[in-house]
Design a protein around this motif. Structure first.
Motif, PDB file in Angstrom:
ATOM      1  N   GLU A  59      39.262  38.233 -15.468  1.00 38.04           N
ATOM      2  CA  GLU A  59      40.215  39.050 -14.719  1.00 38.04           C
ATOM      3  C   GLU A  59      40.081  38.833 -13.218  1.00 38.04           C
ATOM      4  N   GLU A  63      42.702  37.000 -10.379  1.00 38.63           N
ATOM      5  CA  GLU A  63      43.046  37.849  -9.242  1.00 38.63           C
ATOM      6  C   GLU A  63      43.760  39.129  -9.651  1.00 38.63           C
ATOM      7  N   ASN A  64      43.266  39.756 -10.694  1.00 39.35           N
ATOM      8  CA  ASN A  64      43.785  41.053 -11.130  1.00 39.35           C
ATOM      9  C   ASN A  64      43.352  42.100 -10.104  1.00 39.35           C
ATOM     10  N   PRO A  65      44.289  42.797  -9.456  1.00 33.87           N
ATOM     11  CA  PRO A  65      43.914  43.764  -8.415  1.00 33.87           C
ATOM     12  C   PRO A  65      43.231  45.013  -8.974  1.00 33.87           C
ATOM     13  N   LYS A  66      43.312  45.252 -10.260  1.00 32.74           N
ATOM     14  CA  LYS A  66      42.696  46.436 -10.864  1.00 32.74           C
ATOM     15  C   LYS A  66      41.204  46.249 -11.133  1.00 32.74           C
ATOM     16  N   VAL A  67      40.710  45.016 -11.052  1.00 29.48           N
ATOM     17  CA  VAL A  67      39.306  44.722 -11.339  1.00 29.48           C
ATOM     18  C   VAL A  67      38.616  44.340 -10.038  1.00 29.48           C
ATOM     19  N   SER A  68      37.546  45.064  -9.711  1.00 31.35           N
ATOM     20  CA  SER A  68      36.828  44.777  -8.471  1.00 31.35           C
ATOM     21  C   SER A  68      35.706  43.774  -8.708  1.00 31.35           C
ATOM     22  N   GLU A  71      32.393  45.638  -9.580  1.00 33.23           N
ATOM     23  CA  GLU A  71      32.317  46.046 -10.985  1.00 33.23           C
ATOM     24  C   GLU A  71      31.952  44.855 -11.869  1.00 33.23           C
ATOM     25  N   THR A  72      32.534  43.711 -11.557  1.00 30.57           N
ATOM     26  CA  THR A  72      32.259  42.497 -12.332  1.00 30.57           C
ATOM     27  C   THR A  72      30.812  42.054 -12.165  1.00 30.57           C
TER      28      THR A  72
END
Length: 105
Positions: A59, A63-68, A71-72
């Protein structure tokens, strides 16, 4: 190296059961999985953590903006620590097996 798990970080498969849960299982005559069940549950938890970290990595790469990124990175570190702990357990079990097999009877 000593690994201690408190009930909040312990995999759900090996958390201490509540008194009511124990009584209901004993009353029903269900057999607990014991060590094998706990090990299987712990391996499932480690596998799930690795799958979660891989999914978060994909994700972030997409470049999914909902995943930081933070967090990853935390998920990756949790998966890595779980895998290392699993390796330590495996190595201890192999060493114990070797020691038992080398005992004089």
């Amino acid at each position: 190296m000593e690994l201690r798990l408190n009930p909040t970080t312990m995999p759900t498969a090996i958390r201490p059961a509540s008194a009511a849960g124990i009584a209901s299982r004993q009353g029903a005559g269900a057999v607990d999985g014991g060590f094998a069940g706990a090990l299987k549950g712990a391996l499932g938890t480690v596998s799930a953590a690795q799958n979660d970290a891989s999914q978060l990595q994909r994700e972030v790469q997409m470049e999914n903006p909902k995943v930081s990124l933070e967090e990853t990175m935390v998920a990756i570190q949790k998966a890595q620590i779980g895998f290392q702990a699993t390796l330590h357990v495996r190595n201890r079990m192999v060493q114990a097996y070797t020691d038992i097999m080398n005992m004089q009877v």
